[in-house]
Scaffold this motif. Structure first.
Motif, PDB file in Angstrom:
ATOM      1  N   PRO A  31       0.799  -1.230   0.000  1.00 49.21           N
ATOM      2  CA  PRO A  31       0.000   0.000   0.000  1.00 49.21           C
ATOM      3  C   PRO A  31       0.833   1.281   0.000  1.00 49.21           C
ATOM      4  CG  PRO A  31      -0.940  -1.571   1.533  1.00 49.21           C
ATOM      5  CD  PRO A  31       0.388  -2.135   1.072  1.00 49.21           C
ATOM      6  N   THR A  74      -5.009   2.943  -5.434  1.00 51.12           N
ATOM      7  CA  THR A  74      -4.477   2.854  -4.080  1.00 51.12           C
ATOM      8  C   THR A  74      -4.996   1.595  -3.400  1.00 51.12           C
ATOM      9  OG1 THR A  74      -6.296   4.162  -3.177  1.00 51.12           O
ATOM     10  CG2 THR A  74      -4.306   5.363  -3.800  1.00 51.12           C
ATOM     11  N   SER A  76      -5.627   0.265   0.477  1.00 57.06           N
ATOM     12  CA  SER A  76      -5.671   0.618   1.888  1.00 57.06           C
ATOM     13  C   SER A  76      -5.148  -0.547   2.718  1.00 57.06           C
ATOM     14  CB  SER A  76      -7.113   0.934   2.303  1.00 57.06           C
ATOM     15  OG  SER A  76      -7.227   0.990   3.705  1.00 57.06           O
ATOM     16  N   GLU A  77      -4.379  -0.236   3.740  1.00 62.31           N
ATOM     17  CA  GLU A  77      -3.895  -1.281   4.640  1.00 62.31           C
ATOM     18  C   GLU A  77      -5.053  -1.987   5.342  1.00 62.31           C
ATOM     19  OE1 GLU A  77      -1.032   0.457   7.257  1.00 62.31           O
ATOM     20  OE2 GLU A  77       0.398   0.792   5.642  1.00 62.31           O
ATOM     21  N   ASN A  78      -6.209  -1.334   5.376  1.00 60.55           N
ATOM     22  CA  ASN A  78      -7.390  -1.900   6.012  1.00 60.55           C
ATOM     23  C   ASN A  78      -8.329  -2.585   5.023  1.00 60.55           C
ATOM     24  OD1 ASN A  78      -6.542  -0.867   8.518  1.00 60.55           O
ATOM     25  ND2 ASN A  78      -7.420   1.127   8.019  1.00 60.55           N
ATOM     26  N   ASP A  79      -7.947  -2.616   3.759  1.00 58.54           N
ATOM     27  CA  ASP A  79      -8.761  -3.259   2.727  1.00 58.54           C
ATOM     28  C   ASP A  79      -8.965  -4.729   3.083  1.00 58.54           C
ATOM     29  OD1 ASP A  79      -8.898  -4.980   0.166  1.00 58.54           O
ATOM     30  OD2 ASP A  79      -9.401  -2.966  -0.557  1.00 58.54           O
TER      31      ASP A  79
END
Length: 104
Positions: A31, A74, A76-79
């Motif tokens: 990310p 992009t 997201s690290e939270n994806d």
């Protein structure tokens, strides 16, 4: 392919495990990374081993995330899909470690 040679199996598995762990470290940084060439090189390098160890189902997932980054998207690290792929990678790493530990 190795004639069931335990020494050769252990060596090959150890090398793969090291390469796979290195790849995972780079994948978790995807990310925020801007060095997509390095990530693409590592994926290319580990691809044959993923197939040999029957982990090729992960290749498509890694490629999909790489394509997102290459096209300017992009991640997201939270994806959820990204986290799921990391969890699947961890699970497969565990299987490889267990295989390595089971070798005589």
């Amino acid at each position: 392919m190795t004639g069931k040679d335990p020494v050769l199996n252990r060596r090959i598995t150890s090398i793969f495990l090291s390469e796979f762990e290195t790849f995972k470290r780079h994948f978790t940084q995807l990310p925020s990374t801007t060095d997509l060439d390095q990530f693409q090189f590592l994926l290319h390098k580990i691809r044959p081993s993923l197939v040999i160890f029957e982990l090729d189902s992960l290749i498509k997932k890694y490629e999909e995330f790489l394509d997102v980054k290459k096209t300017g998207g992009t991640i997201s690290e939270n994806d959820v899909a990204f986290i799921d792929t990391i969890n699947q990678t961890d699970s497969k790493l565990k299987v490889v470690k267990e295989f390595l530990n089971s070798l005589p």
